[in-house]
Scaffold this motif. Structure first.
Motif, PDB file in Angstrom:
ATOM      1  N   SER A  33      -3.699 -86.900  22.191  1.00 27.38           N
ATOM      2  CA  SER A  33      -4.329 -88.168  22.559  1.00 27.38           C
ATOM      3  C   SER A  33      -4.424 -88.328  24.070  1.00 27.38           C
ATOM      4  O   SER A  33      -5.423 -88.845  24.572  1.00 27.38           O
ATOM      5  CB  SER A  33      -3.597 -89.344  21.923  1.00 27.38           C
ATOM      6  N   ASN A  34      -3.410 -87.873  24.821  1.00 25.99           N
ATOM      7  CA  ASN A  34      -3.494 -87.941  26.281  1.00 25.99           C
ATOM      8  C   ASN A  34      -4.620 -87.063  26.812  1.00 25.99           C
ATOM      9  O   ASN A  34      -5.364 -87.470  27.707  1.00 25.99           O
ATOM     10  CB  ASN A  34      -2.171 -87.549  26.929  1.00 25.99           C
ATOM     11  N   VAL A  35      -4.762 -85.872  26.259  1.00 24.52           N
ATOM     12  CA  VAL A  35      -5.837 -84.976  26.695  1.00 24.52           C
ATOM     13  C   VAL A  35      -7.200 -85.581  26.351  1.00 24.52           C
ATOM     14  O   VAL A  35      -8.122 -85.579  27.173  1.00 24.52           O
ATOM     15  CB  VAL A  35      -5.666 -83.572  26.074  1.00 24.52           C
ATOM     16  N   GLU A 123      -8.524 -97.075  38.018  1.00 25.54           N
ATOM     17  CA  GLU A 123      -8.113 -96.209  39.121  1.00 25.54           C
ATOM     18  C   GLU A 123      -6.622 -95.881  39.040  1.00 25.54           C
ATOM     19  O   GLU A 123      -6.206 -94.755  39.297  1.00 25.54           O
ATOM     20  CB  GLU A 123      -8.428 -96.899  40.449  1.00 25.54           C
ATOM     21  N   THR A 124      -5.810 -96.864  38.671  1.00 23.95           N
ATOM     22  CA  THR A 124      -4.363 -96.675  38.631  1.00 23.95           C
ATOM     23  C   THR A 124      -3.913 -95.937  37.375  1.00 23.95           C
ATOM     24  O   THR A 124      -3.105 -95.016  37.442  1.00 23.95           O
ATOM     25  CB  THR A 124      -3.642 -98.036  38.711  1.00 23.95           C
ATOM     26  N   PHE A 125      -4.422 -96.342  36.213  1.00 28.03           N
ATOM     27  CA  PHE A 125      -3.897 -95.840  34.947  1.00 28.03           C
ATOM     28  C   PHE A 125      -4.817 -94.854  34.239  1.00 28.03           C
ATOM     29  O   PHE A 125      -4.442 -94.293  33.224  1.00 28.03           O
ATOM     30  CB  PHE A 125      -3.605 -97.000  33.991  1.00 28.03           C
ATOM     31  N   GLY A 126      -6.014 -94.639  34.732  1.00 24.91           N
ATOM     32  CA  GLY A 126      -6.980 -93.842  34.001  1.00 24.91           C
ATOM     33  C   GLY A 126      -7.023 -92.372  34.369  1.00 24.91           C
ATOM     34  O   GLY A 126      -7.731 -91.611  33.742  1.00 24.91           O
ATOM     35  N   GLY A 127      -6.285 -91.943  35.343  1.00 22.00           N
ATOM     36  CA  GLY A 127      -6.407 -90.568  35.797  1.00 22.00           C
ATOM     37  C   GLY A 127      -5.388 -89.629  35.188  1.00 22.00           C
ATOM     38  O   GLY A 127      -4.529 -90.006  34.391  1.00 22.00           O
ATOM     39  N   ALA A 128      -5.509 -88.386  35.600  1.00 17.66           N
ATOM     40  CA  ALA A 128      -4.611 -87.345  35.104  1.00 17.66           C
ATOM     41  C   ALA A 128      -3.173 -87.604  35.526  1.00 17.66           C
ATOM     42  O   ALA A 128      -2.242 -87.335  34.773  1.00 17.66           O
ATOM     43  CB  ALA A 128      -5.069 -85.984  35.614  1.00 17.66           C
TER      44      ALA A 128
END
Length: 173
Positions: A33-35, A123-128
């Motif tokens: 799910s994270n991927v 921007e804060t929570f959506g990245g790798a």
């Protein structure tokens, strides 16, 4: 025992082997799910976010059955679940950028600008970095709590939850 019985049936007992199978499947779901949240089109991450609300039930089944096997009540899962929530909270509030999001959410002028809030949150929570950070926290929690619960000695006698497990697996395996 079939994996569906480990993940979705809270009744009975399970030994350490089936317990670890359940934990591995749950951690695998979290990895996938994270991927997918990072690389999939928009509707898939939203559906996966809804599935995260259903995760406590399989966790209850996996941990509860292992606790039953050790002669304990599945109610012992409650402190484990709150530790799980505390781990998730710690993972979120230790992300770089969290203080900016919290500050923006408390500012009435910014709260009225929903698009600015959405951009800041993305921007804060959506990245790798956020995905890796949360996965590391969840993996660490699963490993530590899994080792503790898996090491509980099995009750060798018949108890109120069923027959004893043999060789750390299902009864008569």
């Amino acid at each position: 025992m079939p994996i569906s019985g480990v993940l979705f049936n809270p009744m009975g007992r399970t030994g350490p082997n089936d317990f670890w199978r359940g934990i591995i499947v749950l951690v695998g779901f979290i990895i996938v799910s994270n991927v997918l949240q990072l690389f999939a089109p928009v509707p898939i991450p939203q559906m996966l976010a809804l599935l995260f609300y259903l995760l406590p039930y399989p966790y209850l089944c996996v941990f509860g059955k292992r606790l039953h096997d050790s002669g304990r009540s599945a109610w012992w899962f409650v402190p484990i679940f709150f530790a799980f929530l505390a781990t998730l909270t710690a993972a979120v509030v230790t992300l770089p950028g969290w203080t900016e999001v919290a500050r923006a959410m408390s500012d009435p002028n910014v709260v009225s600008d929903q698009r600015a809030i959405n951009e800041l949150v993305q921007e804060t929570f959506g990245g790798a970095r956020a995905a890796i950070h949360s996965f590391a926290a969840l993996f660490g929690f699963n490993l530590i709590s899994g080792v503790i619960v898996a090491r509980l000695p099995s009750d060798p006698e018949l108890n109120q939850h069923g027959l004893p497990t043999v060789n750390g697996g299902s009864p008569f395996s």
